[in-house]
Design a protein around this motif. Structure first.
Motif, PDB file in Angstrom:
ATOM      1  N   ALA A  24     -12.596   0.835 -18.012  1.00  0.00           N
ATOM      2  CA  ALA A  24     -13.465   0.498 -19.965  1.00  0.00           C
ATOM      3  C   ALA A  24     -14.725   1.421 -20.640  1.00  0.00           C
ATOM      4  CB  ALA A  24     -14.739  -0.210 -19.074  1.00  0.00           C
ATOM      5  N   GLY A  25     -14.487   1.601 -21.849  1.00  0.00           N
ATOM      6  CA  GLY A  25     -14.500   1.833 -22.638  1.00  0.00           C
ATOM      7  C   GLY A  25     -14.314   3.798 -22.611  1.00  0.00           C
ATOM      8  N   GLU A  26     -12.878   3.386 -22.983  1.00  0.00           N
ATOM      9  CA  GLU A  26     -12.185   4.893 -22.686  1.00  0.00           C
ATOM     10  C   GLU A  26     -10.996   4.129 -23.505  1.00  0.00           C
ATOM     11  OE1 GLU A  26     -12.115   5.906 -18.041  1.00  0.00           O
ATOM     12  OE2 GLU A  26     -10.028   5.640 -19.266  1.00  0.00           O
ATOM     13  N   ASN A  27     -10.439   5.335 -23.919  1.00  0.00           N
ATOM     14  CA  ASN A  27      -9.488   5.802 -25.403  1.00  0.00           C
ATOM     15  C   ASN A  27      -8.240   5.094 -24.810  1.00  0.00           C
ATOM     16  OD1 ASN A  27     -11.441   6.308 -27.609  1.00  0.00           O
ATOM     17  ND2 ASN A  27     -11.384   8.508 -26.836  1.00  0.00           N
ATOM     18  N   ARG A  28      -7.421   4.345 -25.640  1.00  0.00           N
ATOM     19  CA  ARG A  28      -5.912   3.607 -25.390  1.00  0.00           C
ATOM     20  C   ARG A  28      -5.262   4.923 -26.488  1.00  0.00           C
ATOM     21  NH1 ARG A  28      -3.180  -2.203 -26.796  1.00  0.00           N
ATOM     22  NH2 ARG A  28      -1.650  -1.763 -25.726  1.00  0.00           N
ATOM     23  N   ALA A  29      -4.129   5.128 -25.314  1.00  0.00           N
ATOM     24  CA  ALA A  29      -3.846   6.150 -25.744  1.00  0.00           C
ATOM     25  C   ALA A  29      -1.948   5.317 -25.763  1.00  0.00           C
ATOM     26  CB  ALA A  29      -3.007   6.766 -24.452  1.00  0.00           C
ATOM     27  N   SER A  30      -0.931   5.580 -26.496  1.00  0.00           N
ATOM     28  CA  SER A  30       0.274   5.205 -27.028  1.00  0.00           C
ATOM     29  C   SER A  30       0.886   4.966 -25.472  1.00  0.00           C
ATOM     30  CB  SER A  30       0.748   5.941 -27.888  1.00  0.00           C
ATOM     31  OG  SER A  30       2.145   5.799 -28.151  1.00  0.00           O
ATOM     32  N   LEU A  31       1.392   4.063 -25.688  1.00  0.00           N
ATOM     33  CA  LEU A  31       2.299   3.106 -24.972  1.00  0.00           C
ATOM     34  C   LEU A  31       3.226   3.433 -25.217  1.00  0.00           C
ATOM     35  CD1 LEU A  31       1.609   2.195 -20.689  1.00  0.00           C
ATOM     36  CD2 LEU A  31       3.397   1.698 -22.005  1.00  0.00           C
ATOM     37  N   ILE A  32       5.085   3.492 -24.682  1.00  0.00           N
ATOM     38  CA  ILE A  32       5.537   3.007 -25.643  1.00  0.00           C
ATOM     39  C   ILE A  32       7.334   2.509 -24.585  1.00  0.00           C
ATOM     40  CG2 ILE A  32       7.718   2.832 -27.133  1.00  0.00           C
ATOM     41  CD1 ILE A  32       6.208   5.010 -29.379  1.00  0.00           C
ATOM     42  N   VAL A  33       7.264   1.213 -23.617  1.00  0.00           N
ATOM     43  CA  VAL A  33       8.211   0.989 -23.700  1.00  0.00           C
ATOM     44  C   VAL A  33       9.915   1.269 -24.057  1.00  0.00           C
ATOM     45  CG1 VAL A  33       8.838  -0.591 -21.633  1.00  0.00           C
ATOM     46  CG2 VAL A  33       7.215   0.116 -21.773  1.00  0.00           C
ATOM     47  N   SER A  34      10.836   1.708 -23.028  1.00  0.00           N
ATOM     48  CA  SER A  34      12.459   2.035 -23.146  1.00  0.00           C
ATOM     49  C   SER A  34      13.202   1.454 -22.426  1.00  0.00           C
ATOM     50  CB  SER A  34      12.932   3.509 -24.560  1.00  0.00           C
ATOM     51  OG  SER A  34      12.364   4.077 -23.379  1.00  0.00           O
ATOM     52  N   GLY A  35      14.400   0.968 -22.931  1.00  0.00           N
ATOM     53  CA  GLY A  35      15.292   0.750 -21.685  1.00  0.00           C
ATOM     54  C   GLY A  35      15.722  -0.591 -21.765  1.00  0.00           C
ATOM     55  N   LYS A  36      16.879  -0.737 -20.191  1.00  0.00           N
ATOM     56  CA  LYS A  36      16.236  -2.100 -19.797  1.00  0.00           C
ATOM     57  C   LYS A  36      16.040  -2.262 -18.839  1.00  0.00           C
ATOM     58  CE  LYS A  36      19.946  -3.696 -23.055  1.00  0.00           C
ATOM     59  NZ  LYS A  36      21.437  -3.797 -22.976  1.00  0.00           N
ATOM     60  N   ALA A  37      15.541  -3.018 -18.040  1.00  0.00           N
ATOM     61  CA  ALA A  37      14.734  -3.420 -16.581  1.00  0.00           C
ATOM     62  C   ALA A  37      15.973  -3.457 -15.774  1.00  0.00           C
ATOM     63  CB  ALA A  37      13.939  -4.589 -16.804  1.00  0.00           C
ATOM     64  N   LYS A  38      16.033  -3.340 -14.181  1.00  0.00           N
ATOM     65  CA  LYS A  38      17.030  -3.772 -13.802  1.00  0.00           C
ATOM     66  C   LYS A  38      17.494  -4.790 -13.697  1.00  0.00           C
ATOM     67  CE  LYS A  38      16.610   0.527 -10.632  1.00  0.00           C
ATOM     68  NZ  LYS A  38      16.091   0.652  -9.218  1.00  0.00           N
ATOM     69  N   ASP A  39      16.235  -5.843 -13.696  1.00  0.00           N
ATOM     70  CA  ASP A  39      16.209  -7.587 -13.812  1.00  0.00           C
ATOM     71  C   ASP A  39      15.586  -7.981 -15.135  1.00  0.00           C
ATOM     72  OD1 ASP A  39      15.751 -10.308 -14.002  1.00  0.00           O
ATOM     73  OD2 ASP A  39      15.785 -10.141 -11.237  1.00  0.00           O
ATOM     74  N   SER A  40      16.380  -8.038 -15.881  1.00  0.00           N
ATOM     75  CA  SER A  40      16.312  -8.336 -17.579  1.00  0.00           C
ATOM     76  C   SER A  40      15.104  -9.713 -17.541  1.00  0.00           C
ATOM     77  CB  SER A  40      17.801  -9.591 -17.862  1.00  0.00           C
ATOM     78  OG  SER A  40      18.355 -10.340 -17.522  1.00  0.00           O
ATOM     79  N   THR A  41      15.064 -10.433 -15.813  1.00  0.00           N
ATOM     80  CA  THR A  41      14.224 -11.317 -16.548  1.00  0.00           C
ATOM     81  C   THR A  41      12.844 -10.767 -16.162  1.00  0.00           C
ATOM     82  OG1 THR A  41      15.015 -11.765 -14.009  1.00  0.00           O
ATOM     83  CG2 THR A  41      14.937 -13.598 -16.050  1.00  0.00           C
ATOM     84  N   ASN A  42      12.319  -9.752 -15.929  1.00  0.00           N
ATOM     85  CA  ASN A  42      11.323  -8.990 -15.289  1.00  0.00           C
ATOM     86  C   ASN A  42      10.572  -8.249 -16.577  1.00  0.00           C
ATOM     87  OD1 ASN A  42      11.222  -8.988 -12.289  1.00  0.00           O
ATOM     88  ND2 ASN A  42      12.220  -7.020 -12.616  1.00  0.00           N
ATOM     89  N   GLU A  43      10.104  -7.989 -16.806  1.00  0.00           N
ATOM     90  CA  GLU A  43       9.042  -7.304 -17.947  1.00  0.00           C
ATOM     91  C   GLU A  43       7.888  -6.356 -17.182  1.00  0.00           C
ATOM     92  OE1 GLU A  43       4.900  -8.402 -20.619  1.00  0.00           O
ATOM     93  OE2 GLU A  43       6.300  -9.946 -20.240  1.00  0.00           O
ATOM     94  N   VAL A  44       8.331  -5.256 -17.887  1.00  0.00           N
ATOM     95  CA  VAL A  44       7.576  -3.655 -17.278  1.00  0.00           C
ATOM     96  C   VAL A  44       6.971  -3.251 -18.479  1.00  0.00           C
ATOM     97  CG1 VAL A  44       7.777  -1.692 -16.627  1.00  0.00           C
ATOM     98  CG2 VAL A  44       9.099  -3.303 -15.331  1.00  0.00           C
ATOM     99  N   ASN A  45       5.564  -3.064 -18.087  1.00  0.00           N
ATOM    100  CA  ASN A  45       4.899  -3.513 -19.820  1.00  0.00           C
ATOM    101  C   ASN A  45       3.045  -2.480 -18.994  1.00  0.00           C
ATOM    102  OD1 ASN A  45       3.611  -2.105 -22.264  1.00  0.00           O
ATOM    103  ND2 ASN A  45       4.989  -4.052 -22.661  1.00  0.00           N
TER     104      ASN A  45
END
Length: 566
Positions: free
Chosen positions: A395-416
């Protein structure tokens, strides 16, 4: 004797052990085909400030625990146990039945001004003394202020007042008393809401039950309430707003209210518009990973309000979720959850995902019904509470850029996830989650996280602390679930869903509650967050982490002695 929190309101299993590779070649690591997903963080790309999203807790009955219970607590209780908690939403604080109406005799219609604000004042003193701020949700209308009061499904009068000036004087007298008791300097730090879910007919309904009459009655109630608060507190000192359902359709269109406060005729003053500082909504899923039929997503719930406000020129409002998460447990018991949360690892991943969504929306708060197995007073904390505590570090800190690429081992998982940077203390915080809407999913993920454009603070080693939250880290639930099975507990053993966090209050039989308390110290130990600390080198202005995220797992990193590469 142990005391369980009581709420009356509507509406497992193996985890991989932490693993982190110290690599000699970033390129070599990233080329490994077995790695499922890549998370790229660029700390030089900062935008916006991360908010303390989990700052609020709901109180259904302030008299139950928030008076005598608070007086026995040390003043640092909340700052020590729940540093993220800043606001206590006191629901239906000013009336609606004989217990809630703030009069000496709530049913004596021959005396309409026998005000008795003592209990609420005492609760507010307790909150302020513990460093908390109240959000006072006015309503419902006192019994003797309605011609023919009708008690609805939530146990309060749903009818409007027969005389809005009479109601105005009630609210003004209350606010005047607060200013006299606490001083304007304190009171202006509080916030106010006008009713709960204003377009929900179970909360507010005109005598003829029509949408048109009910809508106008609420417009009047809001205008007169705000005018009373302005008269006492001052418009510039007032933070006031309204809570709609929005996630699902109500008796009338909640967007009409936004139109009214922005460009409609104020029923009290005759001027155009009424003060509004925030809009909030409810957001519930039916059960873990299952949306309520015909409901909106969280993005659309807040987005709908935000879009209409902007269209009406309301540019500086705050937006929150005043209640929500999960209505009930999974289909195997299909019963309502007491505090609308579960203690499974699913809740941790769900709350981490919610944290990111709220941040993406630039929203301000998502309130909760409970934090531990006892509500807030002791007990065993939930995984959701852990996520709130860890998120508060950002809280109160600057948000940094975060990008997810590639495929999860389980396509029903959401990694972020989310990353924040504190340039003053040379610290990076990073939260990454593995969410799956299937509560019974057992698939883990091993993302490769590359933090780019990073350098080491001169003369100091890079220090990394990692917290893991899932079904076998910081969580008591799998052990309690096994204990349930061993004792032969069934749905009949519980008042609410057997998946409810509030275990003692939920158990029907005293012998089962006694058993819980005999094991509570074990559960507390299992629910303790135990971070690990290690050091790692930065190579080519990159820091590489490869944590193992179990099913519904969350990892949180605190990386010290680092800064953006020059």
């Amino acid at each position: 004797m142990k005391k369980s929190k009581r709420l009356f309101y509507f509406y497992v299993i193996i985890s991989p052990v932490f693993l982190c590779c110290s690599c000699t070649s970033t390129k070599r690591l990233l080329s490994k085909e077995k790695l499922s997903q890549n998370i790229s963080v660029d700390i030089s790309g900062q935008s916006g400030v991360i908010k303390n999203v989990f700052s609020d807790v709901n109180v259904w009955d302030f008299k139950t625990d928030w008076i005598s219970e608070m007086e026995n607590l040390p003043r640092n209780y909340f700052s020590t146990n729940y540093p993220f908690l800043k606001t206590v939403q006191i629901m239906t604080a000013t009336g609606g039945n004989a217990e809630r109406d703030l009069f000496v005799d709530p049913e004596n219609r021959s005396n309409l001004t026998d005000f008795k604000f003592n209990a609420l004042i005492k609760a507010l003193h307790n909150l302020v003394n513990h460093g908390l701020k109240p959000m006072i949700i006015t309503g419902n209308v006192p019994l003797k202020y309605s011609t023919n009061p009708v008690i609805g499904v939530f146990g309060v009068n749903v009818r409007p007042p027969y005389d809005y000036d009479l109601y105005y004087n009630y609210i003004k007298s209350l606010a005047d008393t607060f200013v006299s008791e606490f001083g304007i300097k304190e009171v202006k730090t509080w916030s106010w809401g006008v009713l709960t879910e204003y377009e929900n007919k179970d909360w507010f309904l005109a005598a003829d039950s029509t949408p048109a009459s009910t809508k106008i009655a609420y417009f009047k109630l809001y205008d007169y309430t705000v005018a009373a608060l302005q008269s006492s507190i001052g418009a510039d000192n007032l933070m006031v707003g309204a809570h709609s359902m929005t996630v699902t359709a109500g008796l009338w269109d909640e967007l009409d209210f936004i139109d009214h406060v922005s460009k409609g005729v104020n029923f009290k003053t005759g001027n155009i518009g009424t003060q509004i500082n925030f809009l909030s909504a409810s957001y519930y899923d039916l059960s873990p990973g299952v949306a309520i039929a015909h409901s909106l997503t969280l993005q659309k719930t807040i987005g709908l309000l935000h879009e209409r406000a902007l269209a009406n020129g309301l540019k500086d409002l705050k937006y929150g979720i005043d209640e929500g998460r999960l209505w009930g447990g999974p289909p195997d018991d299909n019963r309502a959850l007491l505090s609308r949360i579960v203690a499974l690892g699913f809740q941790g991943a769900s709350d981490a995902r919610m944290f990111k969504t709220m941040t993406d929306l630039n929203a301000d708060w998502f309130s909760t019904w409970g934090l531990t197995t006892e509500g807030v007073w002791g007990g065993v904390p939930s995984v959701g509470t852990h996520i709130a505590s860890l998120g508060y570090k950002m809280a109160g800190e600057n948000r940094a850029s975060l990008i997810v690429s590639g495929k999860a081992k389980d396509s029903t998982n959401e990694v972020n996830g989310l990353c924040s940077v504190n340039t003053d203390s040379n610290v990076i915080h990073l939260m990454v989650y593995n969410y799956n809407k299937n509560m019974n999913s057992i698939s883990g993920e091993t993302p490769t996280i590359v933090i780019n454009n990073i350098s080491q603070t001169p003369g100091a080693k890079v220090s990394i602390k990692q917290w893991t939250i899932d079904d076998t880290h910081g969580n008591f639930w799998p052990t309690w679930w096994s204990d349930q099975q061993a004792r032969g507990l069934s749905n009949k053993s519980f008042n609410w869903s057997k998946y409810s966090l509030d275990v003692p209050a939920n158990l029907v039989n005293k012998s089962d509650r006694d058993y819980w308390y005999s094991r509570e110290s074990v559960y507390k130990s299992l629910a303790t967050m135990n971070p690990v600390t290690f050091t790692q080198k930065i190579i080519d202005n990159k820091l590489v982490l490869t944590p193992m995220l179990s099913h519904h797992g969350v990892v949180f990193f605190e990386i010290r002695n680092v800064k953006a590469a020059e």
